[in-house]
Motif scaffolding. Structure first.
Motif, mmCIF file in Angstrom:
data_model
loop_
_atom_site.group_PDB
_atom_site.id
_atom_site.type_symbol
_atom_site.label_atom_id
_atom_site.label_comp_id
_atom_site.label_asym_id
_atom_site.label_seq_id
_atom_site.Cartn_x
_atom_site.Cartn_y
_atom_site.Cartn_z
ATOM 1 N N ARG A 227 0.651 -1.085 0.318
ATOM 2 C CA ARG A 227 -0.288 -0.324 0.176
ATOM 3 C C ARG A 227 1.018 1.222 0.181
ATOM 4 O O ARG A 227 0.716 2.360 -0.917
ATOM 5 C CB ARG A 227 -0.798 0.057 0.828
ATOM 6 N N ALA A 228 2.076 1.277 0.143
ATOM 7 C CA ALA A 228 2.490 2.650 0.310
ATOM 8 C C ALA A 228 3.441 2.793 -1.038
ATOM 9 O O ALA A 228 3.691 4.076 -1.212
ATOM 10 C CB ALA A 228 4.494 1.751 1.680
ATOM 11 N N LEU A 229 3.113 1.911 -1.516
ATOM 12 C CA LEU A 229 3.945 2.386 -3.167
ATOM 13 C C LEU A 229 2.487 3.724 -4.083
ATOM 14 O O LEU A 229 2.897 4.116 -4.406
ATOM 15 C CB LEU A 229 3.778 1.390 -4.301
ATOM 16 N N ASP A 230 1.086 3.751 -3.135
ATOM 17 C CA ASP A 230 -0.031 4.194 -3.694
ATOM 18 C C ASP A 230 0.267 5.315 -2.375
ATOM 19 O O ASP A 230 -0.123 6.603 -3.170
ATOM 20 C CB ASP A 230 -1.146 3.748 -3.339
ATOM 21 N N LEU A 231 0.103 5.145 -1.581
ATOM 22 C CA LEU A 231 0.487 5.960 -0.617
ATOM 23 C C LEU A 231 1.620 7.053 -0.582
ATOM 24 O O LEU A 231 1.801 8.542 -0.489
ATOM 25 C CB LEU A 231 0.769 5.624 0.583
ATOM 26 N N VAL A 232 3.167 6.956 -0.599
ATOM 27 C CA VAL A 232 4.196 7.602 -0.824
ATOM 28 C C VAL A 232 3.554 8.773 -1.619
ATOM 29 O O VAL A 232 3.936 10.369 -1.084
ATOM 30 C CB VAL A 232 5.080 6.832 -1.309
ATOM 31 N N PRO A 233 3.865 8.449 -2.641
ATOM 32 C CA PRO A 233 3.303 9.721 -4.107
ATOM 33 C C PRO A 233 2.030 11.103 -2.967
ATOM 34 O O PRO A 233 2.475 12.362 -3.727
ATOM 35 C CB PRO A 233 2.918 9.075 -5.720
ATOM 36 N N TRP A 285 27.528 11.788 -23.475
ATOM 37 C CA TRP A 285 28.237 10.525 -23.149
ATOM 38 C C TRP A 285 26.458 10.398 -22.454
ATOM 39 O O TRP A 285 26.490 11.122 -21.848
ATOM 40 C CB TRP A 285 28.375 9.306 -22.116
ATOM 41 N N PRO A 286 25.155 9.742 -23.400
ATOM 42 C CA PRO A 286 23.264 9.418 -23.219
ATOM 43 C C PRO A 286 23.414 8.826 -22.008
ATOM 44 O O PRO A 286 23.108 7.647 -21.607
ATOM 45 C CB PRO A 286 22.995 8.632 -23.966
ATOM 46 N N VAL A 287 23.995 9.693 -20.235
ATOM 47 C CA VAL A 287 23.473 8.781 -19.079
ATOM 48 C C VAL A 287 22.729 9.890 -18.645
ATOM 49 O O VAL A 287 22.816 10.958 -19.020
ATOM 50 C CB VAL A 287 24.636 9.474 -18.474
ATOM 51 N N GLY A 288 21.729 8.680 -17.472
ATOM 52 C CA GLY A 288 20.701 9.871 -17.075
ATOM 53 C C GLY A 288 21.673 9.016 -15.987
ATOM 54 O O GLY A 288 22.020 8.008 -15.466
ATOM 55 N N SER A 289 20.478 9.313 -14.156
ATOM 56 C CA SER A 289 20.533 8.862 -13.038
ATOM 57 C C SER A 289 18.686 8.818 -12.657
ATOM 58 O O SER A 289 18.306 9.289 -12.520
ATOM 59 C CB SER A 289 21.593 9.326 -12.304
ATOM 60 N N VAL A 290 18.543 7.729 -11.720
ATOM 61 C CA VAL A 290 17.885 7.819 -10.755
ATOM 62 C C VAL A 290 18.053 7.486 -9.185
ATOM 63 O O VAL A 290 19.259 6.079 -8.987
ATOM 64 C CB VAL A 290 16.707 6.066 -11.033
ATOM 65 N N LYS A 291 17.420 8.349 -8.053
ATOM 66 C CA LYS A 291 17.658 7.997 -7.084
ATOM 67 C C LYS A 291 16.408 6.995 -6.228
ATOM 68 O O LYS A 291 14.984 7.623 -6.842
ATOM 69 C CB LYS A 291 17.676 9.103 -6.796
ATOM 70 N N LEU A 292 16.342 6.242 -5.595
ATOM 71 C CA LEU A 292 16.127 5.460 -4.967
ATOM 72 C C LEU A 292 15.696 6.347 -3.815
ATOM 73 O O LEU A 292 16.026 6.252 -3.173
ATOM 74 C CB LEU A 292 15.979 3.928 -4.984
ATOM 75 N N GLY A 293 14.215 6.696 -3.438
ATOM 76 C CA GLY A 293 13.997 7.015 -1.929
ATOM 77 C C GLY A 293 12.905 6.350 -1.583
ATOM 78 O O GLY A 293 13.069 5.962 -0.425
ATOM 79 N N LEU A 294 12.338 5.454 -1.977
ATOM 80 C CA LEU A 294 11.507 3.722 -1.481
ATOM 81 C C LEU A 294 12.418 2.734 -1.728
ATOM 82 O O LEU A 294 12.064 2.246 -3.097
ATOM 83 C CB LEU A 294 10.369 3.758 -1.323
ATOM 84 N N TYR A 295 13.273 2.084 -0.518
ATOM 85 C CA TYR A 295 13.143 0.802 -0.536
ATOM 86 C C TYR A 295 12.941 -0.253 -0.542
ATOM 87 O O TYR A 295 12.707 -1.382 -1.088
ATOM 88 C CB TYR A 295 14.801 0.855 -0.039
ATOM 89 N N ARG A 296 12.186 -0.452 0.116
ATOM 90 C CA ARG A 296 10.848 -1.875 0.787
ATOM 91 C C ARG A 296 9.857 -0.609 0.986
ATOM 92 O O ARG A 296 9.869 -0.113 2.277
ATOM 93 C CB ARG A 296 11.603 -2.168 2.238
ATOM 94 N N PRO A 297 8.490 -0.864 0.376
ATOM 95 C CA PRO A 297 8.233 -2.636 -0.575
ATOM 96 C C PRO A 297 9.119 -1.479 -1.339
ATOM 97 O O PRO A 297 9.345 0.159 -1.669
ATOM 98 C CB PRO A 297 7.034 -2.000 -0.634
ATOM 99 N N PHE A 298 9.792 -2.141 -2.923
ATOM 100 C CA PHE A 298 10.407 -2.062 -3.783
ATOM 101 C C PHE A 298 8.852 -1.236 -5.368
ATOM 102 O O PHE A 298 8.366 -2.131 -4.728
ATOM 103 C CB PHE A 298 11.580 -2.828 -4.434
ATOM 104 N N PRO A 299 9.784 -0.004 -5.510
ATOM 105 C CA PRO A 299 8.736 0.641 -6.392
ATOM 106 C C PRO A 299 8.961 -0.287 -7.902
ATOM 107 O O PRO A 299 9.562 0.612 -8.192
ATOM 108 C CB PRO A 299 9.121 1.885 -6.376
ATOM 109 N N THR A 300 8.630 -1.105 -8.088
ATOM 110 C CA THR A 300 8.817 -1.891 -9.348
ATOM 111 C C THR A 300 8.891 -0.836 -10.545
ATOM 112 O O THR A 300 9.229 -1.056 -10.707
ATOM 113 C CB THR A 300 7.827 -3.093 -9.442
ATOM 114 N N HIS A 301 6.816 -1.068 -10.371
ATOM 115 C CA HIS A 301 6.154 -0.551 -11.877
ATOM 116 C C HIS A 301 6.860 0.770 -11.979
ATOM 117 O O HIS A 301 6.895 1.262 -13.251
ATOM 118 C CB HIS A 301 4.711 -0.369 -11.646
ATOM 119 N N ALA A 302 7.007 1.848 -11.527
ATOM 120 C CA ALA A 302 7.582 3.216 -10.987
ATOM 121 C C ALA A 302 8.945 3.011 -11.528
ATOM 122 O O ALA A 302 9.074 3.784 -12.658
ATOM 123 C CB ALA A 302 7.555 3.447 -9.957
#
Length: 417
Positions: A227-233, A285-302
């Motif tokens: 549920r955190a995956l919906d609640l955090v945003p 170089w075509p490079v970007g980055s992603v920071k994970l703010g939430l690790y558990r639960p893991f934001p798979t779909h995002a």
């Protein structure tokens, strides 16, 4: 109010504004400044009727909070490294009982050998205990995530860890916008517990569950966690409306438009990664980055949505699953299963070793041009490793590897005790 302030002091101020009712803490570096500040504020009467308990161990701290939370109190503690592992049994119990305890993890390496500097070994060891895990990039995020953590925990009836890199953030002095009490009160309502132990209506918590129902209990805990995956945003949107800034969320992308390679990481190293991305972009170089703010639960779909057009994801992580490799990268590979995206693991920053911008740039170029061995150890002193491996073949080892390495190789000029 913007102030030049140490990270630990800023976090303590944020916790006070959340109006906790019970805090139980045992000091251990590098979280000591947080709990020392909180104890002084409670003694000075600055935290309402809050009780601060000086306990005999980290296990005792969380044990106290399990009881207090079950009685309907808003609760808080902080720990790190061996302290977190010492309370491991209680960590699992708090999650299994659905108690909304908030705990700061000042991330630090786990021994042996003893090491007090930063990596993510401690929180990673508890990643599957059932706590939500949030990771801060900087001290502003650390402050904001603590305020969000109390609301997240209480709306879900689930404990939350806020992870901030030890020393790198806890002891760093920088400008932080400290919220007002009115702002925090507008965002975080008084605690209305889902479950409360009441002598007038007695119930049992933590009862024995046999094979006939244990799997179902664990499944329902898993579903509640998701549920955190919906609640955090949603909490992020509410937070931004009140405080005027976005802080936290599932993940944050940087320069990913047209990126063929994406660097992914947790915590403070993301600042250095962004600098490296800027340099690499200027060089073409075509490079970007992603920071994970939430690790558990893991934001798979995002994550799948963000990286679905990238050819490669390089996971830079401050942890090591001995005998296997990367921990975070294993989760990333599982999350991206079915996509043609290559996931490569870079282990760095163990025990507080710096992760320089130049090293990130070099490893990205190497990955793009020739690929990386799996896992890749960033800036490892291979001459030291190979000399020690040779020594072990030549003579029977007596004593820990760390002591022998320092005694017989001594690459850093250290005199072993």
């Amino acid at each position: 109010m913007r102030r030049q302030i140490e990270g630990s002091q800023a976090v303590a101020q944020a916790v006070v504004l959340c109006r906790p009712e019970v805090m139980a803490c045992y000091p251990i570096s590098p979280q000591t400044h947080i709990v020392e500040t909180l104890s002084r504020k409670v003694k000075a009467g600055e935290v309402g009727t809050c009780q601060f308990l000086n306990v005999e161990s980290e296990f005792g701290a969380l044990g106290v909070l399990i009881g207090a939370s079950a009685m309907g109190a808003r609760t808080y503690t902080a720990t790190t490294s061996q302290g977190l592992l010492f309370m491991a049994e209680a960590v699992y119990n708090a999650a299994g009982l659905g108690l909304p305890i908030v705990m700061t993890i000042a991330n630090r390496a786990v021994g042996a050998p003893i090491n007090i500097w930063n990596d993510h070994s401690d929180s990673m060891a508890m990643r599957d205990a059932g706590w939500i895990q949030l990771y801060a990039e900087n001290n502003q995020e650390a402050v904001d995530l603590h305020i969000q953590a109390f609301k997240l925990a209480e709306e879900m009836s689930c404990p939350v860890m806020v992870c901030m890199d030890g020393y790198i953030l806890t002891h760093a002095v920088e400008v932080v916008d400290l919220p007002t009490q009115d702002q925090v009160d507008a965002f975080l309502p008084p605690y209305d517990p889902v479950q409360v132990l009441d002598p007038k209506d007695p119930v049992t918590i933590g009862a024995m569950v046999g094979p006939e129902a244990f799997a179902e209990v664990r499944y329902l805990s898993h579903q509640n966690h998701l549920r955190a995956l919906d609640l955090v945003p949603r909490l992020l949107d509410s937070f931004q409306q009140i405080f005027g800034r976005a802080s936290g969320g599932l993940l944050e992308s940087y320069q990913i438009e047209g990126a063929e390679t994406i660097i992914l990481a947790l915590g403070s190293v993301n600042g250095t990664i962004k600098d490296a991305v800027d340099v690499l972009r200027k060089e073409g170089w075509p490079v970007g980055s992603v920071k994970l703010g939430l690790y558990r639960p893991f934001p798979t779909h995002a994550l799948r949505h963000v990286v679905n057009e990238a050819k490669r994801v390089i996971v830079i992580e401050k942890d090591l699953a001995v005998g296997m490799g990367g921990i975070v990268s294993s989760d990333v590979k599982m999350a991206l299963r079915g996509l043609p995206t290559l996931v490569e693991t870079v282990i760095g920053g163990l025990g507080g070793r710096p992760i320089p911008r130049a090293s990130i740039i070099d490893v990205v170029k190497q990955a793009c041009l020739e690929g990386l061995e799996e896992p890749h150890f960033l800036d490892l002193h291979w001459d030291v490793v190979n000399r020690e491996l040779t020594r072990q073949l030549d003579q029977r080892r007596s004593g820990p590897v760390s002591v022998n390495l320092l005694r017989n190789v001594n690459p850093f000029g250290v005199n072993p005790v």
